[in-house]
Design an enzyme around this catalytic site. Structure first.
Site, PDB file in Angstrom:
ATOM      1  N   ILE A   1       0.645  -0.849  -0.093  1.00 11.65           N
ATOM      2  CA  ILE A   1      -0.021   0.174  -0.024  1.00 11.65           C
ATOM      3  C   ILE A   1       0.657   0.817  -0.340  1.00 11.65           C
ATOM      4  CG2 ILE A   1      -1.495   1.326   1.201  1.00 11.65           C
ATOM      5  CD1 ILE A   1      -2.862  -1.313   0.166  1.00 11.65           C
ATOM      6  N   CYS A   2       0.394   2.526  -0.638  1.00 13.14           N
ATOM      7  CA  CYS A   2       1.001   3.449  -0.035  1.00 13.14           C
ATOM      8  C   CYS A   2       0.346   4.508  -0.750  1.00 13.14           C
ATOM      9  CB  CYS A   2       2.366   3.328  -1.386  1.00 13.14           C
ATOM     10  SG  CYS A   2       2.282   3.980  -3.265  1.00 13.14           S
ATOM     11  N   ALA A   3       0.648   5.854  -1.402  1.00 16.66           N
ATOM     12  CA  ALA A   3      -0.537   6.783  -1.175  1.00 16.66           C
ATOM     13  C   ALA A   3      -1.596   6.821  -2.958  1.00 16.66           C
ATOM     14  CB  ALA A   3       0.429   8.176  -1.419  1.00 16.66           C
TER      15      ALA A   3
ATOM     16  N   GLN B   1      -3.591   3.720  -1.252  1.00 14.24           N
ATOM     17  CA  GLN B   1      -4.285   3.181   0.256  1.00 14.24           C
ATOM     18  C   GLN B   1      -6.198   3.045   0.901  1.00 14.24           C
ATOM     19  OE1 GLN B   1      -3.277   7.267   1.759  1.00 14.24           O
ATOM     20  NE2 GLN B   1      -5.464   7.434   2.776  1.00 14.24           N
TER      21      GLN B   1
END
Lengths: 443, 106
Positions: B7-9, B39
């Protein structure tokens, strides 16, 4: 110093975590994301409508007839002109979902309340009120801040009713869709009655609707603040500042200020749509979404391409040779996590000043270039934030915007170089002794 | 097959890491599925998850994600920032497989 700043970092992480886990913030940040496909695809049609070439209108009219622009206006009018409607639904939707309530009913409810609170007529050229319309002025840019407020209040009341079990009970075996539809009845009654009363009161006191009033007392001042030189520089600084602590600054700052910079772009577009020319200092706002997305964060927050170029041309250490190689392509598409965490920038006191000041310089140059009229102010036409710089500038504002980007990129390379060389020399010295204990193939 | 979620932005930088992790997994014949996404899409994900890794830039979400997923027996961890920065697929994959193994044993 190291101990202090890592304490500060832990605290900052904690505050950011607390702040970003607020339902309202989640809803605002993730809700605005839903406007992206609408405005980006709308931009394609908008760019075709307003190509920056002299004689373009006549050229198109010659091929497609005098009404050539009308179908294009249909599309742009259905995208940018209703962004507040999209936002009000999207924000309420995300809010309900984060509260584990049925989201779609909540989204519709927020839309209904928003429409209750905007004018139900427009004035024609003679000043006569014409009914039977949803005024696009308020459904688009000028309604943005009000949309956020209406969405959050509606969604909170909706979720409150849900939490308290204020819903019409259905017998077992009733399909879920039916239950969901009925579960919105009581919050619908509450919020619509509330909107009804607010409409009456606000109209009696201010002679306008709530959405117009919010625009005057809140949105205009906020846009004014964001549109100042200081506002522009502060935005650039904060994005890098948070990144330096390892927090996604562009996401955080953009989540808060994005709706305002977007409103700035839409305000400029309204001027263009009225057939006027944007002039900075008169009718144009400078700090638009495009400045935030395609200038301040070029090649990734911090404009870190300066480091990448330094690494590719001058790196002696293995670490930075490798880092330069793997960050070039993502950097061209404005992604720079490899640099931020691989160099690293995070918590690296030597890199703090270049990493914050290069974007500040970029903000200043972009602002001044627009203010003196060299670079055009941007309307609603937007390109994705992943569009490579120079190309993004050219698409948004022709060769002048591209040139401004080139100058900023060149300065970034120059400013970062001495800092990079110091880092590289240290890494080179360190590598002599380094043994990587976890690089074996043993899984 | 183990299902690893990153998960990242925006799901951009993690997807670069996924590519490298997949290459390592293939080279070592590891039966894993690795996916990256933003996310805000995590809550939409349906299906079995064996391990969740967060990009360090959204490390501040760790507690929140842990609260949601650890009770379901899904290990959650923030990726080591220098491994993340250097897109070190091997180290991150190793770590993920170790997390899965440990959580299955306990």
């Amino acid at each position: 110093m190291a101990g202090n700043s890592s304490n500060f970092n832990t605290n900052l992480q904690k505050y950011v975590a607390k702040f970003t886990s607020l339902k309202g913030v989640i809803a605002l940040k993730d809700g605005i994301v839903y406007t992206m496909p609408v405005s980006l695809i709308g931009s394609i049609f908008l760019m075709i409508r307003f190509m920056p070439f002299t004689g373009y209108d006549e050229f198109m009219a010659g091929i497609f007839g005098p009404n050539w622009a009308e179908p294009l206006n249909q599309v742009t009018g259905a995208t940018f002109d209703i962004l507040a409607l999209v936002s009000v639904m999207a924000i309420a939707y995300v809010y309900a979902k984060a509260s584990k309530a049925e989201p779609l009913s909540c989204a519709f409810l927020a839309l209904v309340n928003f429409i209750i609170l905007i004018p139900a007529y427009i004035n024609d050229a003679a000043g006569t009120a014409v009914g039977g319309v949803i005024p696009k002025a308020w459904a688009g840019g000028q309604g943005m801040i009000a949309a956020i407020i209406v969405a959050l209040v509606t969604a909170e009341i909706y979720c409150f009713c849900n939490r308290k079990g204020l819903r019409i009970k259905m017998p077992d075996g009733v399909p879920e869709g039916v239950i969901n539809a009925f579960s919105a009845l009581i919050p619908a009654l509450f919020t619509m009655t509330l909107s009804f009363i607010i409409y009456i009161i606000v109209k009696a006191i201010t002679q306008v609707t709530l959405i117009e009033w919010i625009y005057q007392v809140l949105q205009v001042p906020l846009q004014g603040l964001s549109d100042s030189f200081i506002g522009c520089i502060l935005m650039a600084f904060l994005i890098s500042f948070f990144w330096w602590f390892g927090i996604h600054g562009a996401n955080l700052v953009g989540g808060i200020i994005g709706s305002i910079t977007l409103a700035n772009s839409l305000a400029n577009q309204a001027v263009i749509d009225a057939g006027e020319t944007l002039v900075a200092g008169q009718n144009a706002l400078i700090v638009t979404d495009q400045i935030r997305n395609n200038f301040i964060a070029m090649t990734g927050s911090g404009i870190s391409i300066g480091i990448v170029v330094g690494a590719i041309l001058f790196a002696k250490s293995k670490q930075y040779k490798e880092l330069g190689r793997l960050s070039l392509v993502p950097g061209l598409f404005n992604i720079n996590e490899p640099i931020v965490f691989g160099m690293p920038i995070v918590m690296n006191t030597r890199m703090f000043w270049p990493f914050t000041l290069v974007p500040v310089m970029c903000a200043a140059i972009s602002y001044i270039a627009t203010a003196v009229g060299f670079m055009p102010a941007f309307g609603a036409a937007a390109v994705p934030w992943t569009t490579p710089p120079i190309i993004s500038g050219f698409l948004l504002g022709g060769w002048r915007a591209a040139l401004v980007q080139i100058i900023i990129l060149a300065l970034a390379c120059v400013i970062y170089l001495p800092f990079f060389k110091q880092m590289d020399a240290e890494a080179f010295a360190r590598e002599a002794a380094a043994v990587d204990e976890d690089d074996d193939d043993d899984f | 097959m183990d299902n690893i979620i990153l998960i990242c932005a925006a799901g951009m930088s993690t997807s670069m890491l996924v590519k490298r992790m997949e290459a390592v997994a293939k080279e070592h014949n590891k039966d894993v599925k690795i996916t990256a996404f933003p996310q805000h899409e995590l809550t939409n994900y349906v299906g079995d998850i064996d391990c969740i890794l967060l990009g360090p830039q959204i490390g501040y979400l760790e507690e929140e994600v842990k609260r949601e997923y650890e009770p379901k027996g899904i290990p959650v961890e923030v990726i080591n920032s220098s491994d993340y920065g250097m897109l070190d697929g091997k180290k991150v994959l190793k770590r993920a497989l170790k997390m899965i193994k440990e959580s299955k044993e306990s």
